[in-house]
Design an enzyme around this catalytic site. Structure first.
Site, PDB file in Angstrom:
ATOM      1  CG  ASP A   2      16.357   0.971  -0.571  1.00  0.00           C
ATOM      2  OD1 ASP A   2      15.302   0.416  -0.916  1.00  0.00           O
ATOM      3  OD2 ASP A   2      17.072   1.640  -1.340  1.00  0.00           O
ATOM      4  CG  HIS A  23      14.924   3.388  -3.245  1.00  0.00           C
ATOM      5  ND1 HIS A  23      16.135   2.758  -3.445  1.00  0.00           N
ATOM      6  CD2 HIS A  23      14.607   3.950  -4.440  1.00  0.00           C
ATOM      7  CE1 HIS A  23      16.518   2.925  -4.700  1.00  0.00           C
ATOM      8  NE2 HIS A  23      15.620   3.645  -5.324  1.00  0.00           N
ATOM      9  CB  SER A  59      17.497   4.582  -7.836  1.00  0.00           C
ATOM     10  OG  SER A  59      16.340   3.791  -7.950  1.00  0.00           O
TER      11      SER A  59
END
Lengths: 378, 378
Positions: free
Chosen positions: A328, A358, A160
């Protein structure tokens, strides 16, 4: 689909160093920032695990995500780390062999100079804390690497925002990164990622307690930060996950149609869950840091000022590992494919197959265990 | 992908009735509500187009979506309607042949009794306006149908919340709906739809100007309503659409990295676009109505108190048309398939193929022209 929290206590035969997983501080001096701001006397909070070897060739940097701390692994502390399954004695990132470092981003609230820190006059920075980009943070972290005697990272590995930080490290300091893993992250924040991020910042600014960022002598904007997290959390999970876990089920003991006024009604379970997620973050995170780091993420574009994406990436010297979570819907796998295609050499995308969305980069990271052990940590 | 606004002036040979597309009002008396509230002296705002025929067999009801008005088609007015392409003289829903009716939901702000209306003491309802479900609104609308002399709708046709209203009509008043089109809508609001809706309501409540709903003597909570719309609008569009139209492009004349403080920076184009969308809605819509209608949508579950979904739908007498937008990520096509499968008889799902996302039910409705003309309006 079932989630369980697994803890990984260090096995008895592995030595754990006293400082493993303990927050430490380093002064790295003044930092001139990309958009024109300046921070004097910057302190970086960081944690380490294991020991740097003689030729300093075993250092692994693990940048945290948006609201993550530097506490990647439990180490010598009581507190579980957020990647305990991946990092520790005998694990994939084996702290018996590697010296692992995690650094709080400048602007964060886990040890580094941030909006709640004192300015040169001894007052909290608050609304006057400057715009920090991921590149600024990489430059700051490079100074800490110098202090630690790390000329070149064996690996920089993140998911991320942590993946964006890893990628920016490999491009900004190409000769200092030998291997780079970019998980559930993109080459640049997309239109939709910017849109959701802006909504979150607006939520914080809307809270009357925010006071433009100068709230440290009053009430923290817990409701605004909670709403920001609520919005973000929906995007971190898949629609299927929310439907499977919660659907329309009422919160036990509450009735969503149980009052003549909407404000008095009971909650659906998914509402209660998001209330909880919002409160939990608001209790542990600083709203200004949330804004500063979200702005850094919105500004993320590894090609900014560096030509095309392929041109920007051509300067890298690292071996790459790109991975995405198949479900995601915030960092779409297709965006990881675009990154992989633009990198020098042949790069495929490793898929974490998990219905959660995610957050699979946290919950299902061990799906990358084999490829990481084979390609990076053999 | 290119969007243009097409206006459809009535062709000269078609008669347009003086009242076509003009807001009218009907008193329908007191309404007892599903969750225990009560509204005395309810007024419904509505518009009509065309003329009811002798045996009242040509009446078409078109329920509006969450923030839609009753102005489906331009009619005799200057103002374009939101489904002008579909409804009008010579169009698919041909107002030369059909008597079209659109009714503002109870709790709305386009003519019907809502939170901004006066209570029996002459004060705005505000925070005291009761919880209204879609079923409550159907019961209210049935009284207006009685007044208009419409025993049975030839067709009830709607998209999004309008689709949920159409479906609830077909189940609540099975012998009064001969045909029913449910477009980009579900049998029940899902966990994720509830989650995004709750975030929007929280945004409104967070605005200090909201004052719990009693703001009619002060400033309206424009920022909170704008944030609610901002969140909603992202979900109404696809990621691909936002990326194609905006990506990371800066707003002309602005620099997203142009200031040392985040609060002073220029905007990305997508931010400016969403600022505009938020402001535009806040200028035309009442925040309390947004809360009331969003609550109604969250409560939507056509099977509530009626057994399984298939059991609930077994009572319907209508011929159905179910449609979905392929890129919709708020009302997923799969959910339309679930509805179609649960309906009596064989029902397929007609697909609107458009990259825009949920809003395709507005922008690309003419993709259903052929099937609607063949199956419903032959």
């Amino acid at each position: 689909m079932k989630y369980s929290v697994t803890t990984y206590p260090p096995a008895a035969q592995h030595p754990v160093h006293t400082l493993d997983g303990v927050l430490q501080y380093a002064s790295i001096g003044e930092l001139e920032l990309e958009t024109g701001g300046r921070l004097p006397d910057v302190v970086l909070g960081y944690e380490t695990w294991g020991r740097l070897n003689g030729d300093a060739s075993n250092a692994v940097l693990i940048p945290h995500a948006l609201t993550g701390s530097t506490h990647v692994a439990q180490g010598s502390t009581e507190e579980p780390g957020w990647w305990d399954g991946l990092v520790g004695p005998g694990r994939t990132v084996d702290t018996d062999r590697f010296f692992v470092v995690s650094i709080n981003m400048v602007g964060g609230c886990y040890g580094s100079t941030g909006p709640a820190s004192a300015d040169p006059h001894g007052l909290p920075w608050g609304s006057r804390f400057p715009f920090v980009t991921i590149r600024d943070s990489v430059r700051a972290e490079a100074r800490l690497a110098d202090q630690l005697g790390i000329r070149r990272w064996h690996t920089v590995l993140g998911g991320s925002l942590g993946g964006a930080r890893a990628l920016e490290w490999a491009v900004t300091e190409p000769d200092r990164v030998a291997r780079c893993a970019v998980i559930a992250a993109t080459a640049a924040s997309t239109g939709e990622q910017i849109a959701f991020a802006q909504a979150q910042i607006e939520a914080i600014r809307l809270d009357p307690d925010y006071n433009g960022g100068d709230y440290y002598n009053g009430c923290a904007p817990l409701a605004g930060l909670g709403l920001a997290r609520r919005i973000a959390h929906i995007t971190y999970r898949s629609e299927a996950e929310l439907q499977y876990r919660f659907g329309r089920t009422p919160q036990p003991g509450e009735d969503p149609l149980g009052a003549a006024l909407p404000a008095g009604r009971g909650r659906y379970q998914v509402e209660s869950y998001l209330d909880h997620q919002g409160r939990k973050l608001a209790d542990r995170f600083d709203a200004n840091s949330y804004v500063i780091l979200t702005e850094a993420l919105m500004s993320h574009d590894v090609a900014r000022g560096r030509g095309s994406l392929a041109e920007a990436l051509a300067a890298t010297q690292a071996q790459f590992l790109v991975a995405a979570v198949d479900s995601d819907r915030l960092y779409f796998p297709e965006q990881s494919h675009e990154l992989a295609a633009a990198l020098p050499g042949d790069n495929s995308v490793h898929v974490i197959s998990a219905p959660i969305g995610h957050d699979g980069f946290l919950t299902d990271i061990l799906q990358l265990k084999d490829v990481l052990e084979r390609d990076f940590f053999a």
